[in-house]
Design an enzyme around this catalytic site. Structure first.
Site, short mmCIF file in Angstrom:
data_model
loop_
_atom_site.label_atom_id
_atom_site.label_comp_id
_atom_site.label_asym_id
_atom_site.label_seq_id
_atom_site.Cartn_x
_atom_site.Cartn_y
_atom_site.Cartn_z
NE ARG A 93 -4.95 0.44 -0.70
CZ ARG A 93 -3.65 0.57 -0.95
NH1 ARG A 93 -2.76 0.27 -0.03
NH2 ARG A 93 -3.22 1.02 -2.11
CE LYS A 105 -3.64 5.08 -2.71
NZ LYS A 105 -2.58 5.89 -2.14
CD GLU A 142 0.82 5.89 6.01
OE1 GLU A 142 1.27 5.17 5.10
OE2 GLU A 142 -0.40 6.06 6.17
N1 PLP Z 1 0.85 5.03 2.59
C1 PLP Z 1 0.29 6.03 1.89
C2 PLP Z 1 -0.17 7.23 2.62
C3 PLP Z 1 0.17 5.91 0.49
O1 PLP Z 1 -0.36 6.89 -0.23
C4 PLP Z 1 0.62 4.75 -0.15
C5 PLP Z 1 0.47 4.58 -1.58
O2 PLP Z 1 -0.49 4.04 -2.04
C6 PLP Z 1 1.20 3.74 0.64
C7 PLP Z 1 1.30 3.91 2.00
C8 PLP Z 1 1.68 2.49 0.01
O3 PLP Z 1 0.64 1.64 -0.33
P1 PLP Z 1 0.80 0.60 -1.51
O4 PLP Z 1 1.99 -0.19 -1.22
O5 PLP Z 1 -0.45 -0.21 -1.47
O6 PLP Z 1 0.93 1.40 -2.76
C1 COI Z 2 0.89 5.04 -4.73
O1 COI Z 2 1.98 4.65 -4.37
O2 COI Z 2 0.20 4.43 -5.54
C2 COI Z 2 0.30 6.24 -4.19
O3 COI Z 2 -0.88 6.35 -4.22
C3 COI Z 2 1.20 7.25 -3.64
C4 COI Z 2 1.11 8.61 -4.26
C5 COI Z 2 1.51 8.70 -5.68
C6 COI Z 2 -0.14 9.32 -3.91
#
Ligand code: PLP
Ligand code: COI
Length: 335
Positions: free
Chosen positions: A79, A182, A218
């Site tokens: 990612r 991200k 989201e």
């Molecule tokens: N959506 C957003 C905007 C986020 O910042 C995060 C965190 O990383 C997620 C979703 C969840 O992603 P993940 O499950 O890969 O941490």
């Molecule tokens: C995560 O869940 O890792 C995120 O990046 C969310 C937040 C702390 C920015």
């Protein structure tokens, strides 16, 4: 440093070291651990002005058998590379991404919360354009860094439900913008909606699609899950949502449980029909949503985590802490 493992929350604390690799002349160097939690950058560094700043988030766990394991780091490597490629920054070989994480974890072992406390080591890889230039364009120099921090629950109160506010007049991500990757700017865009949500007694902002404002996208820091009355797992499909690794994993677990998964547009009018709603992500794990505020309407769900989300929560955290067999081979051993 004495740490109160039971009451960690999600707060920054300095640890032993972070690691830093620099990219110049088309290659990454071999990286170095630094003790000081500070960096020195040129005043004209790209990351300050033109937004070349991207990050990841993942966790390492002290498992039941005493070993330390990381949850799905290659997914984060893939990612971050999708993110880097989108902003014209150099990609990181998966092996280097993993090596960086391993090196910094090994140097900070004592900061990994003990098994049984519910804590974990949050790992924050990030890349910044660190070259100095004033014309708008990609940087000629980058730093890839990883720091770690012991964490507990993201929201106070553990897995107690939180309230969400649908913010209708500020968008987080444009339909063909950067919502699916991200970049730090996405979080800057979510700060004001987050503040408005808090002022209305909601811990999280929930965003709709920016084109029509009809479909659920989201939360500011996590994906959306709805569980229907007949037990289906529903999650929105959109080009401007971050592809959550937690959500992807939960869908696989739900499918192991024999549940039907629907990844599809979710109209805001459907919110009232869900039996359970949750936010999912690395930091928030699965956080149940107790109420959703939209305009002057309030949609209420259970004030305890519902049975389906609970079962998913227990299985995913059970795998992470080595209590359930890791049949999907998601964990990577550190030591
Ligand atoms: N959506 C957003 C905007 C986020 O910042 C995060 C965190 O990383 C997620 C979703 C969840 O992603 P993940 O499950 O890969 O941490
Ligand atoms: C995560 O869940 O890792 C995120 O990046 C969310 C937040 C702390 C920015």
């Amino acid at each position: 440093m004495k740490i109160d493992w039971q009451n960690l929350g999600f707060n920054y604390i300095p640890v032993n070291s972070h690691i830093r690799y620099t990219h110049q002349d088309d290659k990454w160097n071999s990286g170095q651990l630094f003790r000081e939690p500070y960096i020195t950058l040129p005043i004209a560094a790209n990351c300050f002005h033109y937004g070349q700043a991207v990050f990841e988030g993942l966790k390492a766990f002290r498992c039941k058998d005493g070993k330390i394991r990381i949850f799905r780091p290659i997914e984060n490597a893939m990612r971050i590379n999708r993110t880097l490629s989108h902003i014209l920054a150099p990609e990181i070989p998966e092996s280097l991404f993993l090596e960086a994480i391993m090196r910094v974890i090994r140097d900070n072992i004592e900061y990994i919360p003990p098994y049984g406390t519910g804590g974990s080591l949050y790992i924050r890889p990030f890349v910044i354009g660190s070259g100095a230039h004033i014309g708008v364009g990609p940087s000629n120099k980058y730093d890839f860094m990883v720091f770690v921090v012991p964490v507990g629950a993201y929201y106070k109160g553990g897995i107690k439900p939180v309230n969400a506010l649908i913010v209708e007049d500020i968008d987080r991500a444009a339909p063909k913008g950067t919502g699916h990757i991200k970049v730090a700017g996405n979080y800057a865009a979510s700060l004001k909606p987050g503040k408005i949500a808090k002022e209305k007694g909601c811990q999280v902002a929930l965003f709709l699609d920016s084109r029509t404002h009809q479909y659920v996208e989201e939360f500011g820091t996590s994906n959306f899950i709805g569980i229907t009355n007949d037990g289906k797992y529903v999650t929105p499909d959109s080009r401007s949502i971050l592809e959550s690794i937690t959500n992807k994993s939960l869908m696989e677990i739900a499918s192991d449980f024999g549940m039907t998964i629907e990844k599809r547009p979710v109209h805001k009018d459907e919110l009232e029909s869900f039996a359970e709603v949750g936010a999912c992500g690395t930091a928030v794990v699965i956080t149940p949503i107790g109420r959703i505020f939209i305009g002057d309407k309030v949609i209420s769900y259970s004030q305890e985590i519902g049975p389906v989300l609970k079962q998913l929560y227990e299985r995913v955290t059970g795998i992470q802490y080595g209590e359930y067999e890791d049949t999907h081979k998601w964990l990577v051993e550190v030591i």
